[in-house]
Design an enzyme around this catalytic site. Structure first.
Site, PDB file in Angstrom:
ATOM      1  N   ARG A  38       0.850  -1.184   0.000  1.00 12.64           N
ATOM      2  CA  ARG A  38       0.000   0.000   0.000  1.00 12.64           C
ATOM      3  C   ARG A  38       0.891   1.240   0.000  1.00 12.64           C
ATOM      4  NH1 ARG A  38      -2.193  -3.583   3.719  1.00 12.64           N
ATOM      5  NH2 ARG A  38      -4.308  -4.295   3.201  1.00 12.64           N
ATOM      6  N   LYS A  62       0.246  -0.633   8.220  1.00  7.23           N
ATOM      7  CA  LYS A  62      -0.559   0.287   9.006  1.00  7.23           C
ATOM      8  C   LYS A  62      -2.016  -0.166   9.068  1.00  7.23           C
ATOM      9  CE  LYS A  62      -2.169   4.956   9.511  1.00  7.23           C
ATOM     10  NZ  LYS A  62      -2.399   6.242   8.960  1.00  7.23           N
ATOM     11  N   HIS A 136      -3.007   1.308  -5.326  1.00  5.91           N
ATOM     12  CA  HIS A 136      -3.801   0.131  -4.977  1.00  5.91           C
ATOM     13  C   HIS A 136      -4.039  -0.773  -6.182  1.00  5.91           C
ATOM     14  CE1 HIS A 136      -5.412  -1.299  -1.222  1.00  5.91           C
ATOM     15  NE2 HIS A 136      -6.356  -1.910  -1.888  1.00  5.91           N
ATOM     16  N   ARG A 139      -1.419  -3.290  -6.364  1.00  7.64           N
ATOM     17  CA  ARG A 139      -1.662  -4.374  -5.403  1.00  7.64           C
ATOM     18  C   ARG A 139      -2.573  -5.436  -6.025  1.00  7.64           C
ATOM     19  NH1 ARG A 139      -0.967  -5.062  -0.003  1.00  7.64           N
ATOM     20  NH2 ARG A 139      -2.741  -5.819   1.196  1.00  7.64           N
ATOM     21  N   HIS A 162      -2.781 -10.214   4.283  1.00  8.57           N
ATOM     22  CA  HIS A 162      -4.183 -10.344   4.676  1.00  8.57           C
ATOM     23  C   HIS A 162      -4.334 -11.328   5.824  1.00  8.57           C
ATOM     24  CE1 HIS A 162      -5.550  -8.966   0.415  1.00  8.57           C
ATOM     25  NE2 HIS A 162      -5.322  -7.945   1.222  1.00  8.57           N
ATOM     26  N   TYR A 171      -9.330  -9.162  -4.159  1.00 11.72           N
ATOM     27  CA  TYR A 171      -8.310  -8.739  -5.104  1.00 11.72           C
ATOM     28  C   TYR A 171      -8.310  -9.595  -6.373  1.00 11.72           C
ATOM     29  CZ  TYR A 171      -6.366  -5.631  -1.659  1.00 11.72           C
ATOM     30  OH  TYR A 171      -6.192  -4.614  -0.769  1.00 11.72           O
TER      31      TYR A 171
END
Length: 175
Positions: A38, A62, A136, A139, A162, A171
């Site tokens: 991220r 985070k 993103h 990702r 995750h 995703y």
């Protein structure tokens, strides 16, 4: 939204790695491309997170508060070293990525977003106006590429940090 392998290559190849701005951008974007990090996790990378001897990067995410251990790939390590040796401003800051101008301070997530989008626009990717693009999307791209390469869902989930494979399926909502 995801980028194709060719589109990611075009984005990365559009970076002028001869300038300080380009060296920093390349290191940050390669981190996002190779690890699906991220934006916040890229800009908050600290020297203590990089274990050069064992070739590992430890990211304390985070959003999830989870620590992810990733292999320090040669392309990533070399990009970070090039930035540190040849472009980073002199500072005792524990953060790897600093702003280029103004007071010496860590770069922000929004600045990284703007940097990445600049290179996405330079790379002339088609139909950008019809899809999301930014950190993103890199990702999502990594997750999709890993699935296409035959990686198991649990492996993809671990790389993305995750808590479960159910989160990872978001995703991977691809054809």
């Amino acid at each position: 939204s995801v980028f194709t392998h060719e589109e990611v290559k075009r984005i990365v190849d559009s970076i002028d790695r001869n300038s300080a701005i380009g060296k920093r951008a390349y290191a940050m974007i390669v981190l996002a491309v190779k690890f699906g990090l991220r934006a916040h996790d890229v800009v908050n990378l600290q020297f203590e997170d990089i274990d050069w001897e064992n070739k590992i990067i430890r990211i304390n995410q985070k959003k999830t508060k989870r620590t992810v251990e990733l292999p320090l790939l040669p392309e990533v390590g070399n990009a970070i070293l090039d930035y540190l040796k040849n472009a980073r401003r002199k500072s005792n800051s524990p953060f790897v990525f600093l702003n280029i101008k103004g007071p010496v301070k860590p770069i922000t997530s929004s600045a990284f977003y703007n940097i990445l989008n600049n290179y996405i626009n330079i790379s002339s990717i088609e139909n950008l106006d019809k899809r999301h693009h930014g950190p993103h999307s890199l990702r999502h791209t990594l997750a999709s590429q890993m699935l296409k390469n035959g990686n198991e869902l649990s492996t993809i989930s671990a790389v993305l940090g995750h808590s479960s494979t159910q989160v990872t399926t978001v995703y991977l909502s691809i054809d």
